[in-house]
Structures are given as C-alpha cells and as structure tokens.
Design a protein around this motif. Structure first.
Motif, PDB file in Angstrom:
ATOM      1  N   ASN A 354      13.264  -5.015  -5.799  1.00 19.77           N
ATOM      2  CA  ASN A 354      11.989  -4.976  -5.080  1.00 19.77           C
ATOM      3  C   ASN A 354      11.364  -3.588  -5.032  1.00 19.77           C
ATOM      4  O   ASN A 354      10.418  -3.351  -4.274  1.00 19.77           O
ATOM      5  CB  ASN A 354      12.167  -5.531  -3.660  1.00 19.77           C
ATOM      6  N   GLY A 355      11.871  -2.675  -5.846  1.00 19.11           N
ATOM      7  CA  GLY A 355      11.229  -1.377  -5.992  1.00 19.11           C
ATOM      8  C   GLY A 355      11.313  -0.498  -4.759  1.00 19.11           C
ATOM      9  O   GLY A 355      12.183  -0.656  -3.899  1.00 19.11           O
ATOM     10  N   SER A 356      10.381   0.428  -4.656  1.00 15.93           N
ATOM     11  CA  SER A 356      10.397   1.403  -3.566  1.00 15.93           C
ATOM     12  C   SER A 356       9.513   0.960  -2.411  1.00 15.93           C
ATOM     13  O   SER A 356       8.577   0.168  -2.579  1.00 15.93           O
ATOM     14  CB  SER A 356       9.929   2.772  -4.067  1.00 15.93           C
ATOM     15  N   LEU A 357       9.801   1.514  -1.233  1.00 11.93           N
ATOM     16  CA  LEU A 357       8.977   1.245  -0.058  1.00 11.93           C
ATOM     17  C   LEU A 357       7.559   1.766  -0.272  1.00 11.93           C
ATOM     18  O   LEU A 357       6.591   1.171   0.200  1.00 11.93           O
ATOM     19  CB  LEU A 357       9.612   1.906   1.164  1.00 11.93           C
ATOM     20  N   GLU A 358       7.432   2.860  -1.009  1.00 13.53           N
ATOM     21  CA  GLU A 358       6.106   3.426  -1.261  1.00 13.53           C
ATOM     22  C   GLU A 358       5.195   2.415  -1.951  1.00 13.53           C
ATOM     23  O   GLU A 358       4.031   2.237  -1.568  1.00 13.53           O
ATOM     24  CB  GLU A 358       6.229   4.682  -2.115  1.00 13.53           C
ATOM     25  N   LYS A 359       5.714   1.737  -2.974  1.00 11.10           N
ATOM     26  CA  LYS A 359       4.891   0.753  -3.682  1.00 11.10           C
ATOM     27  C   LYS A 359       4.527  -0.413  -2.775  1.00 11.10           C
ATOM     28  O   LYS A 359       3.422  -0.952  -2.843  1.00 11.10           O
ATOM     29  CB  LYS A 359       5.638   0.261  -4.920  1.00 11.10           C
ATOM     30  N   ARG A 360       5.455  -0.790  -1.912  1.00  9.29           N
ATOM     31  CA  ARG A 360       5.179  -1.913  -1.004  1.00  9.29           C
ATOM     32  C   ARG A 360       4.128  -1.535   0.041  1.00  9.29           C
ATOM     33  O   ARG A 360       3.361  -2.382   0.488  1.00  9.29           O
ATOM     34  CB  ARG A 360       6.469  -2.339  -0.310  1.00  9.29           C
ATOM     35  N   LEU A 361       4.107  -0.273   0.419  1.00  9.77           N
ATOM     36  CA  LEU A 361       3.162   0.145   1.450  1.00  9.77           C
ATOM     37  C   LEU A 361       1.760   0.367   0.905  1.00  9.77           C
ATOM     38  O   LEU A 361       0.770   0.097   1.584  1.00  9.77           O
ATOM     39  CB  LEU A 361       3.647   1.439   2.112  1.00  9.77           C
ATOM     40  N   TYR A 362       1.672   0.857  -0.333  1.00  4.14           N
ATOM     41  CA  TYR A 362       0.384   1.347  -0.806  1.00  4.14           C
ATOM     42  C   TYR A 362      -0.160   0.629  -2.040  1.00  4.14           C
ATOM     43  O   TYR A 362      -1.254   0.936  -2.486  1.00  4.14           O
ATOM     44  CB  TYR A 362       0.474   2.849  -1.114  1.00  4.14           C
ATOM     45  N   SER A 363       0.606  -0.312  -2.619  1.00  7.49           N
ATOM     46  CA  SER A 363       0.108  -0.968  -3.825  1.00  7.49           C
ATOM     47  C   SER A 363      -1.009  -1.955  -3.518  1.00  7.49           C
ATOM     48  O   SER A 363      -1.861  -2.231  -4.350  1.00  7.49           O
ATOM     49  CB  SER A 363       1.252  -1.696  -4.536  1.00  7.49           C
ATOM     50  N   GLY A 364      -1.001  -2.537  -2.318  1.00  6.67           N
ATOM     51  CA  GLY A 364      -2.026  -3.501  -1.949  1.00  6.67           C
ATOM     52  C   GLY A 364      -1.759  -4.903  -2.443  1.00  6.67           C
ATOM     53  O   GLY A 364      -2.507  -5.841  -2.138  1.00  6.67           O
ATOM     54  N   THR A 365      -0.668  -5.095  -3.209  1.00  7.62           N
ATOM     55  CA  THR A 365      -0.374  -6.423  -3.747  1.00  7.62           C
ATOM     56  C   THR A 365       0.782  -7.108  -3.037  1.00  7.62           C
ATOM     57  O   THR A 365       0.888  -8.322  -3.063  1.00  7.62           O
ATOM     58  CB  THR A 365      -0.047  -6.328  -5.247  1.00  7.62           C
ATOM     59  N   LYS A 401      11.342  10.096   2.305  1.00  4.98           N
ATOM     60  CA  LYS A 401       9.952   9.653   2.169  1.00  4.98           C
ATOM     61  C   LYS A 401       9.967   8.242   1.588  1.00  4.98           C
ATOM     62  O   LYS A 401      11.005   7.782   1.081  1.00  4.98           O
ATOM     63  CB  LYS A 401       9.172  10.603   1.265  1.00  4.98           C
ATOM     64  N   PRO A 402       8.847   7.513   1.645  1.00  8.03           N
ATOM     65  CA  PRO A 402       8.841   6.108   1.207  1.00  8.03           C
ATOM     66  C   PRO A 402       9.291   5.900  -0.236  1.00  8.03           C
ATOM     67  O   PRO A 402       9.907   4.886  -0.544  1.00  8.03           O
ATOM     68  CB  PRO A 402       7.370   5.690   1.402  1.00  8.03           C
ATOM     69  N   SER A 403       9.000   6.855  -1.129  1.00  7.70           N
ATOM     70  CA  SER A 403       9.409   6.680  -2.526  1.00  7.70           C
ATOM     71  C   SER A 403      10.918   6.789  -2.703  1.00  7.70           C
ATOM     72  O   SER A 403      11.454   6.385  -3.736  1.00  7.70           O
ATOM     73  CB  SER A 403       8.705   7.709  -3.413  1.00  7.70           C
ATOM     74  N   ASN A 404      11.623   7.337  -1.705  1.00  7.51           N
ATOM     75  CA  ASN A 404      13.082   7.463  -1.764  1.00  7.51           C
ATOM     76  C   ASN A 404      13.790   6.383  -0.946  1.00  7.51           C
ATOM     77  O   ASN A 404      14.968   6.524  -0.627  1.00  7.51           O
ATOM     78  CB  ASN A 404      13.522   8.846  -1.299  1.00  7.51           C
ATOM     79  N   ILE A 405      13.056   5.342  -0.586  1.00 10.08           N
ATOM     80  CA  ILE A 405      13.651   4.168   0.052  1.00 10.08           C
ATOM     81  C   ILE A 405      13.482   2.993  -0.901  1.00 10.08           C
ATOM     82  O   ILE A 405      12.354   2.599  -1.216  1.00 10.08           O
ATOM     83  CB  ILE A 405      12.967   3.839   1.402  1.00 10.08           C
ATOM     84  N   ILE A 442       1.667  10.688   8.867  1.00  9.37           N
ATOM     85  CA  ILE A 442       1.590   9.326   9.385  1.00  9.37           C
ATOM     86  C   ILE A 442       0.339   8.704   8.798  1.00  9.37           C
ATOM     87  O   ILE A 442      -0.772   9.025   9.206  1.00  9.37           O
ATOM     88  CB  ILE A 442       1.532   9.310  10.928  1.00  9.37           C
ATOM     89  N   ALA A 443       0.496   7.862   7.795  1.00  8.20           N
ATOM     90  CA  ALA A 443      -0.651   7.284   7.108  1.00  8.20           C
ATOM     91  C   ALA A 443      -1.133   6.043   7.843  1.00  8.20           C
ATOM     92  O   ALA A 443      -0.354   5.331   8.464  1.00  8.20           O
ATOM     93  CB  ALA A 443      -0.270   6.912   5.681  1.00  8.20           C
ATOM     94  N   PRO A 444      -2.448   5.762   7.795  1.00  9.93           N
ATOM     95  CA  PRO A 444      -2.949   4.523   8.410  1.00  9.93           C
ATOM     96  C   PRO A 444      -2.434   3.308   7.650  1.00  9.93           C
ATOM     97  O   PRO A 444      -2.281   3.335   6.442  1.00  9.93           O
ATOM     98  CB  PRO A 444      -4.467   4.656   8.265  1.00  9.93           C
ATOM     99  N   VAL A 445      -2.153   2.209   8.349  1.00 10.41           N
ATOM    100  CA  VAL A 445      -1.717   0.963   7.709  1.00 10.41           C
ATOM    101  C   VAL A 445      -2.699  -0.165   8.158  1.00 10.41           C
ATOM    102  O   VAL A 445      -3.198  -0.151   9.300  1.00 10.41           O
ATOM    103  CB  VAL A 445      -0.270   0.635   8.112  1.00 10.41           C
ATOM    104  N   HIS A 446      -3.093  -1.095   7.396  1.00  7.39           N
ATOM    105  CA  HIS A 446      -3.857  -2.319   7.615  1.00  7.39           C
ATOM    106  C   HIS A 446      -2.893  -3.483   7.599  1.00  7.39           C
ATOM    107  O   HIS A 446      -2.481  -3.971   6.577  1.00  7.39           O
ATOM    108  CB  HIS A 446      -4.954  -2.452   6.567  1.00  7.39           C
ATOM    109  N   LEU A 447      -2.441  -3.871   8.772  1.00  6.81           N
ATOM    110  CA  LEU A 447      -1.406  -4.906   9.029  1.00  6.81           C
ATOM    111  C   LEU A 447      -2.114  -6.255   9.102  1.00  6.81           C
ATOM    112  O   LEU A 447      -2.853  -6.517  10.037  1.00  6.81           O
ATOM    113  CB  LEU A 447      -0.666  -4.630  10.335  1.00  6.81           C
TER     114      LEU A 447
END
Length: 506
Positions: A354-365, A401-405, A442-447
């Motif tokens: 399932n890849g990195s947390l960074e992709k899950r947070l910011y890919s939008g897909t 950081k998210p890319s290292n999770i 702390i980046a904004p998130v759209h939940l």
C-alpha cells in the motif's frame, strides 16, 4: 505513428509491415509480447524505430538488418535473445542504437566497426561475452558507449584512444583485465566507468600492473599463505564446533537465538528487477532508489539500492544495517537480507503493497478516513516507543515524515529509512542527538468521509498532543511512553467510534 506509453497487449501486429511509406514508428512502453514480426525489414522507409520497454522476446528477425536507411533503433528493456548478426554492418546510416536490458548472447561481431556514423551505442545489461572488437576503433563519430553488466573479457584496447569524440564510456561489471588506457578521451573518465571488473590496473585508483615475474612471485606467495590460512581456519572451526557442542549439552537454554539472514546474490537481485529497470522502480530517496522484485517462489521484495556516487551513501547503508540487524517490531520495516560489495550496496526489505503514507495523504486518489489515520498514528507511536525504550541501546530515527511510513496489506504502519538514525550509548546527552533533517509541518487535510463538525473534538485532541511533542525545551516535551498512552486515550466518542482494538497493542 506514435503509439507509445499505452497499454497495448499481445503480439506486435504484422499488419504494420504493409505501411511501406512509414518513416517513424514508436510502440515504446506498452505490454507487447512475443516475436518481432519477421516482415519488419520490408518497411525500408523506416528512419526511426522505437520498441523499448515491452515484453518482446525470441531472436531478432534476420531481415531487420535490411533497414539500410534507419537512423535510430531502440529495442531496450525487452527479453530479446540470441546473438548479433554480422549483417548489422549494412545499417551504415545508424546514429543511435540501444539494445540494453535484454538477453543477447555471444560476441560483439567484428562487423560492428562498419557503423562509422554511429554516435551512441548501449549494450548494457545483457549476457555478451568475448572481447571488445578491434574494429570499433573505426567508429570515429562515437560519443556514447555503454557495455556495462555483461561478461566481456580481455583487455580494453588502446586503440579506443583514437575515439576523440567519446564523452561517455562504461564497462563496469564485466571481467576485463589489464591496464586502463590513458590517452585521448580516457584521460577524463573516472573509476565509475570501470567498476567491478576482474583485474584492471594501472589507474590512479587501482594497483599498478604487474610484470610476468611479479605475477609469478605473487602466485607463489599467495599459495603459501592460502595453505597456512586454511590450516588455521580448520583449527579455529574445529575449536568452535567442539565448544558449541559442549555448550549445547551443558546449557542449552543459553544458546543465542537463530538470527541468520538469507544469502542473496547480486545476480538474483538484477534478475528479479529486470536489471533495476524503471518498470520495477517503486520510488527514490536521498541516497538511492527502491525497486520491486518478485522471486521464482512468488515472494515479493523491496530492494533499496544505494547510489554510491552520492556523498553519505556508504554511511547511510552502514547505519541502516547497524540499526536494522537487531531490531524486531511489527511497526518497523523488516530487513530480510543485504547485498554488499565495494561497488554495490543494497538492502532487501519486506514489500509494502500500500505504499507510503505520503502518497495516501496527498495523492488525492486514496483518501484515508479518520479512523485509518488514527490507527496509523498509533502504529508509528508504537514503533518509536520501541526504538526509544524497547531495545538496550536507544535509537533516535531523526527523519520521521509521511514518506518514511509504509503501509502493508492490512494498512498497518511501518517506520522505515534509518539512514541518519542515531544509536545512543550510555551517558550521551541531548546535544549529541541534534540533527538537521526534513522540516516538519502541519498540513491541512480535507477529511471527506463524515461531516467535519463531528471530528473537531478528536482533531483538537490530536493537535494538542502533537504540540506537546514540539515544545522548544526538551524537558517540556512528552516521552514516547506518554505519547503512546495519550494516543490510546484520544476522544473517539465525538466520532461515534469504539476505542481502538487490542490488535494495535504491541
């Protein structure tokens, strides 16, 4: 006809051969398989042919060499096999040829010297053998030559010094011997052009070449040393075997647990990643790239290859090996093995589908709901708490950081990338742990799964906890023990969620 970078499957259509006026054909980066149509040589008008990055295989059709006016030919990153035809000298107009990352066998034909207009030639990552043809001295227009990752032997001919236009030359990972040429363009080439060969010599970074008398004397000395060394090794091994046997009988409970790692060869890593091709690339980091490799038994690995041309890559590899060889926790990426020689450093890690947390947070897909985010947060806290308190020597990650999770098939978080981690010995102070890593934010998130107003209480609790961890003075920050405790007591009632299950416990 430009049809590259699609998802065309199946054989390359023979109907293309009817396009007798075609000047340019690109089918790069598709899923084509099977043979290249034997009629391809009938399109004598072709000037540019690109079939790279497919699954084409078998021998090249003999009439391919009838394309006398072709200028560029790219068949790289396929599974073509067989040997090169001497008829390739007919393609005298060729300027660029890329046949890399295939399974071509045999010698480089002498006739290749007839391609006197050729400017770029890549034959890397094949199974070629034999010598570099002397006739290649006639290719005076040559600017780029890559023969790396083959089984070529013999010496690098001094006649290559006449290739004054040559600006790139790579014969790494072959079996070349003897002196490296010094004249002409070779005055500008570094050791990166000659890595991992059998016995190259006479360069600033290598030993001087030996005379026949010196070589004979060295062999005699080496034979004597090997004989003595073998005797000593035999004695030591016998002593250790006897000692281990006695300890096993007298105190079996004191034996160390089995912590051996599977042995992995460079050849296997190259094979299961298709020559470390872009199609197997999972991502790139500060000191190298990570590739996906699937073994014959179906097991999938993530292979982290360090770029040894970068400052700090050797240190990063050694640090990761030092940290990961003894750490075992469900929320840390597990190291399976390593492959190390003077020219290659690679770690074999468990694959995270399932890849990195960074992709899950910011890919939008792939949007994470708030419960998944909380679960992953606690996974990370568990991993860090183990690093700080669960091992005799505390480990400070230094680059969280998210890319290292990374996320496994069950969306469980795993902390990875210990390239700049620090191991603290007794008495080490906070001053010695200061490290400049990636800036945090702390980046904004759209939940998007429930109304935001129902999450405000829980989000506030999370941010409050995060701010407690970022106090300027270290004495005011929470320890990871306390962070983990508070994470498990967050306010889930406002979300209508049940408390986290015990599956998240260590």
């Amino acid at each position: 006809m430009e049809l590259g970078y699609n998802k065309f499957q199946g054989p390359c259509p023979s109907e293309l051969c009817y396009l007798l006026n075609l000047g340019r054909l690109s089918l790069s980066s598709n899923l084509l398989s099977g043979r290249l149509p034997s009629c391809i040589g009938n399109i004598t008008s072709l000037r540019y042919l690109y079939l790279d990055s497919n699954n084409l295989s078998f021998n090249l059709p003999s009439n391919l060499w009838r394309l006398r006016d072709i200028l560029e030919l790219n068949l790289s990153t396929n599974s073509f096999s067989g040997s090169f035809s001497s008829e390739n000298e007919n393609l005298k107009a060729l300027i660029t040829v890329d046949l890399s990352v295939n399974n071509f066998l045999g010698d480089i034909p002498t006739a290749i010297g007839g391609l006197q207009s050729l400017q770029a030639l890549s034959l890397k990552h094949n199974r070629l053998q034999g010598f570099i043809p002397e006739s290649m001295k006639n290719m005076l227009e040559l600017q780029y030559l890559d023969l790396s990752f083959n089984n070529l032997t013999g010496e690098i001919p001094n006649s290559r010094e006449v290739l004054q236009n040559l600006v790139y030359f790579n014969v790494s990972f072959n079996r070349f011997r003897g002196p490296i040429p010094h004249g002409g363009p070779f005055a500008n080439f570094t050791k990166l052009s000659f890595l991992s060969n059998e016995a190259l010599c006479d360069a600033p970074w290598l030993q001087p070449c030996q005379t026949l008398e010196q070589s004979s004397r060295k062999k005699t000395v080496l034979f004597v040393l090997l004989a003595l060394g073998s005797a000593v090794v035999a004695m030591v091994v016998s002593f250790l075997v006897i000692r281990k046997w006695r300890r096993k009988i007298m105190s079996p409970s004191n034996l160390d647990p089995d912590t051996t790692f599977e042995r992995v060869s460079f050849h296997e890593l190259r094979q299961i990643t298709n020559g470390f091709s872009e199609s197997a690339l999972l991502g790139s980091g500060t000191f190298g790239s990570v590739y996906k490799g699937i073994r014959e038994n179906g097991m999938t690995w993530a292979i982290k290859v360090f770029d040894l041309q970068l400052d700090g890559a050797f240190k990063s590899f050694n640090r990761e090996c030092e940290v990961l060889r003894c750490l075992r926790h469900r929320n840390l990426t597990m190291v399976i093995s390593a492959c190390s020689n003077p020219d290659l450093k690679a770690l074999i890690l468990e694959y995270m589908p399932n890849g990195s947390l960074e992709k899950r947070l910011y890919s939008g897909t792939h949007i994470l709901n708030i419960m998944q985010r909380l679960d992953i947060m606690i996974d990370v806290a568990c991993g860090l708490e183990y690093l700080h308190y669960g091992y005799p020597t505390p480990v400070i990650h230094c680059d969280l950081k998210p890319s290292n999770i990374l996320l496994d098939q069950d969306m469980v978080g795993h902390v990875c990338d210990f390239g700049i981690a620090k191991l603290l010995g007794d008495g080490e102070s906070v001053v010695q742990t200061k490290t400049l890593a990636t800036f945090g934010y702390i980046a904004p998130v759209h939940l998007q799964d429930e109304p935001v107003k129902n999450k405000i209480a829980c989000i506030s609790s999370i941010l409050e906890l995060a701010l407690c961890c970022t106090a300027d003075a270290s004495k005011d920050r929470m320890t990871m023990n306390d962070v983990l405790k508070h994470s498990r007591r967050l306010n889930f009632n406002s979300l209508g969620l049940k408390p986290l299950k015990q599956r998240r416990m260590v």
